[in-house]
Design a protein around this motif. Sequence first.
Motif, PDB file in Angstrom:
ATOM      1  N   UNK A 118      -5.247  -6.652   2.654  1.00 46.68           N
ATOM      2  CA  UNK A 118      -5.683  -6.235   1.318  1.00 46.68           C
ATOM      3  C   UNK A 118      -6.378  -7.429   0.684  1.00 46.68           C
ATOM      4  N   UNK A 119      -7.026  -7.198  -0.448  1.00 47.63           N
ATOM      5  CA  UNK A 119      -7.834  -8.245  -1.061  1.00 47.63           C
ATOM      6  C   UNK A 119      -7.279  -8.577  -2.446  1.00 47.63           C
ATOM      7  N   UNK A 143      -4.659  -5.964  10.938  1.00 46.66           N
ATOM      8  CA  UNK A 143      -4.123  -5.475  12.203  1.00 46.66           C
ATOM      9  C   UNK A 143      -2.621  -5.580  12.327  1.00 46.66           C
ATOM     10  N   UNK A 144      -1.963  -6.373  11.482  1.00 48.94           N
ATOM     11  CA  UNK A 144      -0.505  -6.499  11.550  1.00 48.94           C
ATOM     12  C   UNK A 144       0.159  -5.200  11.100  1.00 48.94           C
ATOM     13  N   UNK A 145       1.250  -4.835  11.760  1.00 49.06           N
ATOM     14  CA  UNK A 145       1.919  -3.582  11.418  1.00 49.06           C
ATOM     15  C   UNK A 145       2.633  -3.674  10.077  1.00 49.06           C
ATOM     16  N   UNK A 149       1.775 -12.224   4.269  1.00 51.79           N
ATOM     17  CA  UNK A 149       1.377 -12.813   2.999  1.00 51.79           C
ATOM     18  C   UNK A 149       0.516 -14.074   3.155  1.00 51.79           C
ATOM     19  N   UNK A 150      -0.035 -14.263   4.347  1.00 52.36           N
ATOM     20  CA  UNK A 150      -0.989 -15.342   4.532  1.00 52.36           C
ATOM     21  C   UNK A 150      -2.176 -15.138   3.596  1.00 52.36           C
ATOM     22  N   UNK A 151      -2.680 -16.245   3.032  1.00 49.68           N
ATOM     23  CA  UNK A 151      -3.810 -16.168   2.107  1.00 49.68           C
ATOM     24  C   UNK A 151      -4.961 -17.017   2.624  1.00 49.68           C
ATOM     25  N   UNK A 152      -6.155 -16.406   2.669  1.00 54.31           N
ATOM     26  CA  UNK A 152      -7.352 -17.099   3.121  1.00 54.31           C
ATOM     27  C   UNK A 152      -8.453 -16.938   2.086  1.00 54.31           C
TER      28      UNK A 152
END
Length: 445
Positions: A118-119, A143-145, A149-152
């Motif tokens: 999500x964005x 793609x993760x099921x 919460x990784x942020x880029x």
Amino acid sequence: MTNEALGEGRSGTKGRAGWTREQASRIERTDDTVAPIVYPPQTEQIPEVHIWDTWFLRNRDGTLATVDGYRVCFSLTAPSDLLPGKRHDVATIRCFYSDDGRNWHNAGPVFEEPLGQRQWAGSALYDDDGSVYLFYTAAGEEGAEDLTYTQRIVGAGGGSIDTADGFALSGPWTHHELLQPDGDRYEREDQSRRMIYTFRDPWFFEDPETGETWLLFEANTPVPEGSDVCGGDDALQEFNGSVGIARSPTGDPLAWELEDPLLDAVGVNQELERPHVVYRDGLYYLFISSHLHTFAPGLEGFDALYGFVAEDLRGDYVPLNESGLVATNPENAPFQSYSWMAFPHSDEVLVQSFFNYYDFDGETLDEIAHLSESEQMRRFGGSLGPALRLEVEGSRTRIIGSLGHWHIPLAGETLPLTDRELIRRGKHNDTSTGGYAARTEAERK
């Protein structure tokens, strides 16, 4: 204005400018910093979606762009039948446009295949050649099921606007991961032992004084266990928010190099959200949003817009109004607005935010979850709120009025006289203007 006139600069960790506990201890509601009570509009303009964090398409000089007569904004959105507390898990960036600054239309989702599950929030640039760049936070791994919460920090190029037959924003977009935390100046996720990890909210800024191109973002300052920062108090060190910055050597919106943070708040606050700068009268005004629950133990803040000022972008920032507090919600409606974004208009600074939870005066936002689902839905605004009007002079600010829901003035639009100006002209009536000075005492709390 001199450094002496602004006040003494203060340093945070590693010699960076910092928001100190002594400064933050002065935070208190005043008539100059408390916004009017907000009520729902009679008719909601975009009823099909919840709308929260919003940013406007801007020119390189920081002014709001007007494209063939259209104002353009971007917002985080979710279906309006979704429970509001779940909206962050499905947040999608949509585009909205207006030809009068009051009535807005939904142009739909911006991207077909963005990065992330999500964005989250960002900024947008209308470049000199008419191309559109969008900067955003890619939250979670695509793609993760399960939700992650990784942020880029991501930049998308290739956008264009076509107004030949109405309004249309289209690609093809190309998405580029722009920055990663270095673990020294900016905390990596695997280093975090804090309540919330942040590396997000990219905001484009071209310095009018130097022509240099910058990208601000929200981050955390690494504070190793056992550090003597905050007197070695680990409980305070966990509150380590910072305002990060990167520079583009060539002005290319998709090529950035990390630099030392603009400001940190170690021992003060854990989240300095959506950092952005307004350049005005030769000074740099740095604004951030933050929550009452992200202040460190021993400090009492609010869900509010906070600000700082310096004589150059990389200078020593001092807090506005001595504490940093610029605009907050009334005591009896502490969560009515959030995610403030300031921008210049004529001789004022306007502050846009979204209409959050109203008819609710709980001590924390967590108490919303204790309400029935129907009450949670009823009390969530989920739209653009009334923009605040700020008077800004040196290191002082003052709320002087507000506009209507969704009103974002067009370039050159003259705003109504404020109560202060009416008083000066001898035309003010405290009981009939309906303006800022006519608020009841209960609303001022």
